[in-house]
Scaffold this motif. Sequence first.
Motif, PDB file in Angstrom:
ATOM      1  N   ARG A 190     -61.019 -23.952 -21.241  1.00 33.29           N
ATOM      2  CA  ARG A 190     -59.837 -23.821 -22.198  1.00 33.29           C
ATOM      3  C   ARG A 190     -59.363 -22.552 -22.343  1.00 33.29           C
ATOM      4  O   ARG A 190     -58.102 -22.205 -22.158  1.00 33.29           O
ATOM      5  N   LEU A 191     -60.224 -21.534 -22.449  1.00 31.72           N
ATOM      6  CA  LEU A 191     -60.027 -19.952 -22.646  1.00 31.72           C
ATOM      7  C   LEU A 191     -58.927 -19.734 -21.162  1.00 31.72           C
ATOM      8  O   LEU A 191     -57.901 -19.082 -21.452  1.00 31.72           O
ATOM      9  N   ARG A 192     -59.451 -20.269 -20.117  1.00 36.15           N
ATOM     10  CA  ARG A 192     -58.707 -20.013 -18.822  1.00 36.15           C
ATOM     11  C   ARG A 192     -57.256 -20.467 -18.954  1.00 36.15           C
ATOM     12  O   ARG A 192     -56.319 -19.892 -18.504  1.00 36.15           O
ATOM     13  N   GLY A 193     -57.500 -21.612 -19.498  1.00 39.15           N
ATOM     14  CA  GLY A 193     -55.870 -22.243 -19.467  1.00 39.15           C
ATOM     15  C   GLY A 193     -55.158 -21.303 -20.374  1.00 39.15           C
ATOM     16  O   GLY A 193     -53.826 -20.964 -20.056  1.00 39.15           O
ATOM     17  N   GLU A 194     -55.420 -20.937 -21.624  1.00 39.18           N
ATOM     18  CA  GLU A 194     -55.004 -20.231 -22.580  1.00 39.18           C
ATOM     19  C   GLU A 194     -54.495 -18.970 -22.040  1.00 39.18           C
ATOM     20  O   GLU A 194     -53.166 -18.270 -22.291  1.00 39.18           O
ATOM     21  N   PHE A 195     -55.276 -18.113 -21.286  1.00 40.12           N
ATOM     22  CA  PHE A 195     -54.940 -16.821 -20.732  1.00 40.12           C
ATOM     23  C   PHE A 195     -54.094 -17.004 -19.760  1.00 40.12           C
ATOM     24  O   PHE A 195     -53.133 -16.252 -19.655  1.00 40.12           O
ATOM     25  N   ALA A 196     -53.936 -18.235 -18.807  1.00 42.56           N
ATOM     26  CA  ALA A 196     -53.113 -18.171 -17.775  1.00 42.56           C
ATOM     27  C   ALA A 196     -51.670 -18.402 -18.362  1.00 42.56           C
ATOM     28  O   ALA A 196     -50.667 -17.754 -17.990  1.00 42.56           O
ATOM     29  N   GLY A 197     -51.595 -18.947 -19.673  1.00 42.90           N
ATOM     30  CA  GLY A 197     -50.295 -19.268 -20.454  1.00 42.90           C
ATOM     31  C   GLY A 197     -49.963 -17.992 -20.721  1.00 42.90           C
ATOM     32  O   GLY A 197     -48.585 -17.708 -20.794  1.00 42.90           O
ATOM     33  N   PHE A 198     -50.732 -17.117 -21.662  1.00 42.65           N
ATOM     34  CA  PHE A 198     -50.336 -15.879 -21.857  1.00 42.65           C
ATOM     35  C   PHE A 198     -49.672 -14.996 -20.645  1.00 42.65           C
ATOM     36  O   PHE A 198     -48.668 -14.288 -20.925  1.00 42.65           O
ATOM     37  N   GLU A 199     -50.446 -15.000 -19.584  1.00 44.03           N
ATOM     38  CA  GLU A 199     -50.056 -14.297 -18.638  1.00 44.03           C
ATOM     39  C   GLU A 199     -48.747 -14.694 -17.903  1.00 44.03           C
ATOM     40  O   GLU A 199     -47.629 -14.057 -17.570  1.00 44.03           O
ATOM     41  N   LYS A 200     -48.346 -16.033 -18.027  1.00 38.79           N
ATOM     42  CA  LYS A 200     -47.125 -16.582 -17.554  1.00 38.79           C
ATOM     43  C   LYS A 200     -45.897 -16.136 -18.707  1.00 38.79           C
ATOM     44  O   LYS A 200     -45.089 -15.801 -18.113  1.00 38.79           O
ATOM     45  N   ARG A 201     -46.176 -16.160 -19.707  1.00 37.83           N
ATOM     46  CA  ARG A 201     -45.134 -15.971 -20.943  1.00 37.83           C
ATOM     47  C   ARG A 201     -44.962 -14.457 -20.593  1.00 37.83           C
ATOM     48  O   ARG A 201     -43.813 -14.161 -20.992  1.00 37.83           O
ATOM     49  N   LEU A 202     -45.899 -13.331 -20.611  1.00 43.27           N
ATOM     50  CA  LEU A 202     -45.623 -12.042 -20.391  1.00 43.27           C
ATOM     51  C   LEU A 202     -44.783 -11.788 -19.231  1.00 43.27           C
ATOM     52  O   LEU A 202     -44.004 -11.146 -19.165  1.00 43.27           O
ATOM     53  N   ARG A 203     -45.087 -12.442 -18.047  1.00 40.42           N
ATOM     54  CA  ARG A 203     -44.237 -12.572 -17.038  1.00 40.42           C
ATOM     55  C   ARG A 203     -42.650 -12.808 -17.220  1.00 40.42           C
ATOM     56  O   ARG A 203     -41.928 -12.133 -16.645  1.00 40.42           O
ATOM     57  N   GLU A 204     -42.736 -13.774 -17.761  1.00 39.05           N
ATOM     58  CA  GLU A 204     -41.362 -14.348 -17.969  1.00 39.05           C
ATOM     59  C   GLU A 204     -40.525 -13.213 -18.928  1.00 39.05           C
ATOM     60  O   GLU A 204     -39.317 -12.862 -19.028  1.00 39.05           O
ATOM     61  N   ILE A 205     -41.324 -12.852 -19.984  1.00 40.46           N
ATOM     62  CA  ILE A 205     -40.687 -11.722 -20.950  1.00 40.46           C
ATOM     63  C   ILE A 205     -40.222 -10.377 -20.119  1.00 40.46           C
ATOM     64  O   ILE A 205     -39.355  -9.994 -20.487  1.00 40.46           O
ATOM     65  N   ALA A 206     -41.040 -10.032 -19.412  1.00 39.06           N
ATOM     66  CA  ALA A 206     -40.728  -8.735 -18.466  1.00 39.06           C
ATOM     67  C   ALA A 206     -39.445  -8.995 -17.704  1.00 39.06           C
ATOM     68  O   ALA A 206     -38.742  -8.075 -17.671  1.00 39.06           O
ATOM     69  N   LYS A 207     -39.555 -10.286 -17.120  1.00 39.93           N
ATOM     70  CA  LYS A 207     -38.509 -10.451 -15.976  1.00 39.93           C
ATOM     71  C   LYS A 207     -36.902 -10.520 -16.809  1.00 39.93           C
ATOM     72  O   LYS A 207     -36.139 -10.031 -16.191  1.00 39.93           O
ATOM     73  N   SER A 208     -37.226 -11.126 -18.269  1.00 42.95           N
ATOM     74  CA  SER A 208     -35.902 -10.979 -19.044  1.00 42.95           C
ATOM     75  C   SER A 208     -35.711  -9.723 -19.744  1.00 42.95           C
ATOM     76  O   SER A 208     -34.657  -9.740 -20.537  1.00 42.95           O
ATOM     77  N   HIS A 209     -36.408  -8.922 -19.813  1.00 45.75           N
ATOM     78  CA  HIS A 209     -36.461  -7.710 -20.606  1.00 45.75           C
ATOM     79  C   HIS A 209     -36.002  -6.587 -19.741  1.00 45.75           C
ATOM     80  O   HIS A 209     -36.611  -5.982 -18.811  1.00 45.75           O
ATOM     81  N   PRO A 210     -34.680  -5.712 -20.048  1.00 48.14           N
ATOM     82  CA  PRO A 210     -33.987  -4.890 -19.233  1.00 48.14           C
ATOM     83  C   PRO A 210     -35.004  -3.502 -19.067  1.00 48.14           C
ATOM     84  O   PRO A 210     -35.085  -2.905 -17.913  1.00 48.14           O
ATOM     85  N   ARG A 211     -35.430  -3.070 -20.097  1.00 39.19           N
ATOM     86  CA  ARG A 211     -36.210  -1.884 -20.034  1.00 39.19           C
ATOM     87  C   ARG A 211     -37.556  -2.030 -19.549  1.00 39.19           C
ATOM     88  O   ARG A 211     -38.041  -1.236 -18.910  1.00 39.19           O
ATOM     89  N   ALA A 212     -38.134  -3.408 -19.671  1.00 33.38           N
ATOM     90  CA  ALA A 212     -39.412  -3.615 -18.792  1.00 33.38           C
ATOM     91  C   ALA A 212     -39.122  -3.670 -17.396  1.00 33.38           C
ATOM     92  O   ALA A 212     -40.117  -3.014 -16.597  1.00 33.38           O
ATOM     93  N   ARG A 213     -38.000  -4.169 -17.129  1.00 30.37           N
ATOM     94  CA  ARG A 213     -37.596  -4.244 -15.549  1.00 30.37           C
ATOM     95  C   ARG A 213     -37.623  -2.716 -14.988  1.00 30.37           C
ATOM     96  O   ARG A 213     -37.857  -2.586 -13.800  1.00 30.37           O
ATOM     97  N   LEU A 214     -36.896  -1.933 -15.717  1.00 34.34           N
ATOM     98  CA  LEU A 214     -36.641  -0.519 -15.238  1.00 34.34           C
ATOM     99  C   LEU A 214     -38.040   0.080 -15.219  1.00 34.34           C
ATOM    100  O   LEU A 214     -38.037   0.748 -14.217  1.00 34.34           O
ATOM    101  N   LEU A 215     -38.946  -0.124 -15.841  1.00 37.36           N
ATOM    102  CA  LEU A 215     -40.045   0.396 -15.774  1.00 37.36           C
ATOM    103  C   LEU A 215     -41.196   0.018 -14.785  1.00 37.36           C
ATOM    104  O   LEU A 215     -41.854   0.616 -13.945  1.00 37.36           O
ATOM    105  N   MET A 216     -40.781  -1.301 -14.464  1.00 35.78           N
ATOM    106  CA  MET A 216     -41.661  -1.874 -13.118  1.00 35.78           C
ATOM    107  C   MET A 216     -40.894  -1.598 -11.796  1.00 35.78           C
ATOM    108  O   MET A 216     -41.843  -1.819 -10.893  1.00 35.78           O
ATOM    109  N   SER A 217     -40.122  -0.686 -11.788  1.00 33.75           N
ATOM    110  CA  SER A 217     -39.621   0.067 -10.626  1.00 33.75           C
ATOM    111  C   SER A 217     -40.755   1.134 -10.103  1.00 33.75           C
ATOM    112  O   SER A 217     -40.457   1.589  -9.228  1.00 33.75           O
ATOM    113  N   THR A 218     -41.386   1.404 -11.038  1.00 36.90           N
ATOM    114  CA  THR A 218     -42.694   2.481 -10.530  1.00 36.90           C
ATOM    115  C   THR A 218     -43.875   1.706 -10.251  1.00 36.90           C
ATOM    116  O   THR A 218     -44.301   0.770 -10.537  1.00 36.90           O
ATOM    117  N   PRO A 219     -44.275   2.333  -9.040  1.00 35.38           N
ATOM    118  CA  PRO A 219     -45.264   1.695  -8.311  1.00 35.38           C
ATOM    119  C   PRO A 219     -46.700   1.847  -9.331  1.00 35.38           C
ATOM    120  O   PRO A 219     -46.877   2.576 -10.018  1.00 35.38           O
TER     121      PRO A 219
END
Length: 340
Positions: A190-219
């Motif tokens: 159950r914890l693995r499922g919830e953790f995977a859900g948080f990971e997916k949500r954070l990736r989606e937020i970062a993808k739609s967040h202009p400033r986060a996308r800007l920082l992710m251009s950094t290696p």
Amino acid sequence: MNHYAGIDVSLEYAHVCVVDATGKIVREGKVASEPQALLAWFGALGLSLTRIGLEAGPLSQWLYAGLREGALAVELLETRHVRNAFKIMPVKTDRKDAHGIAELMRLGWFRPVHCKSLEAQETRVILTARKLVQKMLHETEMSLRGLLRNFGLKVGKVSPLAFEARIRELVEGHPTLQAVAASLLGVRARLRGEFAGFEKRLREIAKSHPRARLLMSTPGVGPLVALSYVSAIDDPARFKSSKTAGAYFGLTPSRYQSGETDRCGRISRIGDAAVRAALYDAAHVMLTKPVKGATALKSWAMRLAKRAGMKKAKVALARKLAVILHRMLADGTTFANQRA
């Protein structure tokens, strides 16, 4: 005459103290820890308050926002500063704390804290929840290993995907251990499922967040590092210089100088520990894995590693990343353009 107020907040009630320009207590009270209750209490005073002090804490940002909406001159105070100021008090009570905060407001001996935006607070909540689930998942796995070790059953090195099969293999033929393992493995799943859900949500937020996308251009900077940094900085303009970002996250050496003694210590470790850890992880990735586009930074850090060791090099690189990422947010430039 100018008047100043201090608020000491607890879960249910807040103690409030108002002093005049000479330090004389004008009014004291105990009010419900609600914005409307505090606004009503201050409104009934009939006084114009120059400054109101509120120590940063779990309820402080909510109360701060409510008092600001009520057009009150409220300031959030740094907790460490307030705590150190109150060390001279022989008796500590909520009432005395409110009086002490009012005195800090009157004397101007305080350091205001930035109140984060609602967007930054929401991102922080998700990051904190993810970290909590990750910790619980790790503790569950370690507990399983420890319980089986008491019976001479060693799990050994195993991948996360093969962990459950390995546990079931070890407890086969042990009814009691099978029952315990089944329960804990269910919790782990159950914890693995919830953790995977948080990971997916954070990736989606970062993808739609202009400033986060800007920082992710950094290696080496992924969604977790980018969102942690963006939510902690919130408003880049509140820093006079990008160079202060390293100190803000506790990545600069502490120093003690008195008389003939002048000692430079380890990093201060003040500020947001989660962001500090995220920056260190980004530096670790940059130094230990093949990444493109960071040749100059990596070369600089590797030269430092030869002189001072890899650990110090990672800390130094994390500090430099804190400065670079702030400059990128302030200028709105990508990592490649920033280096240029």
